[in-house]
Design an enzyme around this catalytic site. Structure first.
Site, PDB file in Angstrom:
ATOM      1  N   LYS A 197     -21.957  22.176  32.611  1.00  0.00           N
ATOM      2  CA  LYS A 197     -22.316  23.069  33.710  1.00  0.00           C
ATOM      3  C   LYS A 197     -23.693  22.761  34.297  1.00  0.00           C
ATOM      4  CE  LYS A 197     -19.351  26.815  32.061  1.00  0.00           C
ATOM      5  NZ  LYS A 197     -19.283  28.220  31.602  1.00  0.00           N
ATOM      6  N   GLY A 233      -8.258  18.561  15.851  1.00  0.00           N
ATOM      7  CA  GLY A 233      -8.368  18.293  14.423  1.00  0.00           C
ATOM      8  C   GLY A 233      -9.584  18.922  13.777  1.00  0.00           C
ATOM      9  N   ASP A 269     -19.606  11.213  16.724  1.00  0.00           N
ATOM     10  CA  ASP A 269     -20.818  10.429  16.530  1.00  0.00           C
ATOM     11  C   ASP A 269     -21.378  10.051  17.890  1.00  0.00           C
ATOM     12  OD1 ASP A 269     -22.366   8.488  14.440  1.00  0.00           O
ATOM     13  OD2 ASP A 269     -22.047   7.468  16.345  1.00  0.00           O
ATOM     14  N   PRO A 319     -16.294  16.336  14.132  1.00  0.00           N
ATOM     15  CA  PRO A 319     -15.041  16.497  14.881  1.00  0.00           C
ATOM     16  C   PRO A 319     -14.730  17.904  15.365  1.00  0.00           C
ATOM     17  CG  PRO A 319     -14.595  16.359  12.546  1.00  0.00           C
ATOM     18  CD  PRO A 319     -16.061  16.104  12.697  1.00  0.00           C
ATOM     19  N   PRO A 355     -37.489  -0.367 -27.040  1.00  0.00           N
ATOM     20  CA  PRO A 355     -36.755  -1.559 -27.477  1.00  0.00           C
ATOM     21  C   PRO A 355     -35.533  -1.847 -26.623  1.00  0.00           C
ATOM     22  CG  PRO A 355     -37.197  -0.075 -29.329  1.00  0.00           C
ATOM     23  CD  PRO A 355     -37.514   0.682 -28.075  1.00  0.00           C
ATOM     24  N   GLY A 403     -20.125  15.813  20.277  1.00  0.00           N
ATOM     25  CA  GLY A 403     -18.988  15.785  19.374  1.00  0.00           C
ATOM     26  C   GLY A 403     -18.903  14.434  18.675  1.00  0.00           C
ATOM     27  N   ASP A 441     -22.292  19.450  24.261  1.00  0.00           N
ATOM     28  CA  ASP A 441     -21.026  19.004  24.832  1.00  0.00           C
ATOM     29  C   ASP A 441     -19.938  20.028  24.551  1.00  0.00           C
ATOM     30  OD1 ASP A 441     -21.763  16.680  26.031  1.00  0.00           O
ATOM     31  OD2 ASP A 441     -21.132  15.357  24.403  1.00  0.00           O
TER      32      ASP A 441
END
Length: 407
Positions: free
Chosen positions: A221, A365, A254, A176, A49, A252, A199
């Protein structure tokens, strides 16, 4: 069911696509179970209902059919599966008996012992469905389910593929720096990789967790020879993918925020190699946040702008409209701007940004080595030199720098 209660349930995966499923009751149980039934492709009829707003929304969008009434005998005709969850014990018992008579697998939310089926605690991770039953202890079922799914997602629970895998490349944004800030999907792909090209600014701690057979290549490298650095990285991705390897390009932040991810994607597409892009948490918002700085704040900043400072404002290669940025009233986040911080500050002041505008520089950071140094636009260059700030560091310019948790 009573005479069989001591026996364990027989687990089975129901294929309900296009098959009639009847749900009695539109309350909390239906709210929780309907999305999975819809995802399974079931032809769902809800008889109730009334319904929760989210359940009603599913009917409004055509995901389910809803008849606004109470249960009536015959509702389970032609059903393959029934979920009984009304607040009327007599209706539940009658519907359960109808399911028994019609040989319809039936789940009851009010009386598990009277049901002919139990709903396991389920979870999914990349094509794997985990279903856990622990008898009368649903909380334990959920806890076991969560542990297994989390392990599959973050790669801590090994589940190797035994059938042929599709090879290719995954461009993974590592976040990050803090290894816990990589996405669940990114971490899982790392655990399944044969080759990782990383990286310098990627979450390095994650590399130590990789199995011994995984080849880890430091992108800094790679022998460049006559090639540009980026071209050499592109060639390495292509070479390993063509060798039948599962390759992760660990970056690193995005991949598409000053990460040259599109350049790598274009090179792979030109070579006919499939590529998956896994977004990452950009340092432009995460590093200020980790240092206690909101890039937007009500009444202070309604916008934020992210720019690269790797070339000076007076460099002919710069495409940044620094005069326009100086006129903005919101937050300015500068990445890769340590070397040119003094010139950037002077240019902004020359075009009208206040010399006393608060500035914070956050070095490394989200990592254990994070440190924050505050300045003003007028003192930024000298502060960076005096404090020995070095990359990676994020520069935040604007009144949000002065916002603190307590008034």
């Amino acid at each position: 069911m009573a005479e069989h209660a001591e026996h364990a349930a027989y687990p089975v995966g129901l294929r309900l696509s296009g098959r009639r499923v009847v749900v009695l009751g539109g309350g909390q149980v239906a709210q929780r179970r309907l999305p999975s039934l819809v995802a399974a492709g079931a032809d769902v009829l809800l008889v109730s209902p009334s319904a929760k707003p989210s359940v009603e929304a599913m009917a409004d969008t055509g995901e389910i059919r809803w008849e606004r009434r109470r249960y009536a005998p015959g509702d389970l005709a032609d059903a393959w599966y029934a979920l009984i969850s009304t607040d009327d014990p007599e209706a539940n018992a009658a519907a359960s008996q109808e399911a028994e008579d019609r040989r319809v697998w039936c789940v009851r939310s009010d009386d598990a012992e009277a049901a002919t089926a139990w709903t396991p605690a389920t979870g999914r991770s990349e094509g794997v469905t985990v279903a856990v039953l622990t008898g009368r202890d649903p909380r334990r079922s959920a806890a076991v389910r969560d542990a297994i799914v989390e392990g599959l997602r973050d790669g801590t629970l090994a589940a190797p593929h035994h059938r042929a895998r599709a090879t290719g490349v995954a461009l993974v944004g590592g976040g990050p720096g803090d290894p816990d800030l990589i996405t669940v999907r990114g971490r899982r792909l790392l655990a399944e990789a044969d080759v990782v090209i990383a990286d310098r600014l990627g979450p390095r701690d994650l590399l130590a967790e990789l199995p011994p057979h995984v080849e880890v290549i430091d992108a800094a490298k790679i022998p460049y020879g006559r090639f540009m650095a980026q071209e050499a990285i592109n060639n390495a991705l292509i070479e390993h993918a063509r060798a039948g390897k599962s390759v992760v390009r660990l970056k690193g932040g995005d991949p598409y925020v000053f990460g040259r991810g599109m350049e790598e994607l274009q090179a792979l597409a030109e070579a006919g190699i499939p590529c998956t892009v896994v977004p990452g948490i950009s340092s432009s918002i995460s590093v200020p946040s980790a240092a206690g700085i909101p890039v937007t704040h009500r009444g202070v900043a309604q916008e934020f702008t992210v720019v690269s400072g790797h070339v000076a404002p007076d460099d002919e290669r710069s495409t940044v409209d620094w005069s326009a940025l100086a006129r903005l009233r919101g937050t300015l986040v500068v990445l890769m701007g340590v070397e040119n911080s003094g010139a950037i500050a002077a240019t902004l002041i020359a075009h009208g940004r206040g010399a006393g505008t608060p500035v914070a520089v956050v070095q490394e950071g989200t990592t254990a080595a994070q440190r924050r140094v505050d300045a003003t636009l007028a003192t930024l260059g000298e502060t960076v030199r005096a404090e020995g700030i070095r990359p990676p560091a994020v520069i935040v310019i604007g009144d949000v720098v002065a916002v603190h948790p307590t008034p």
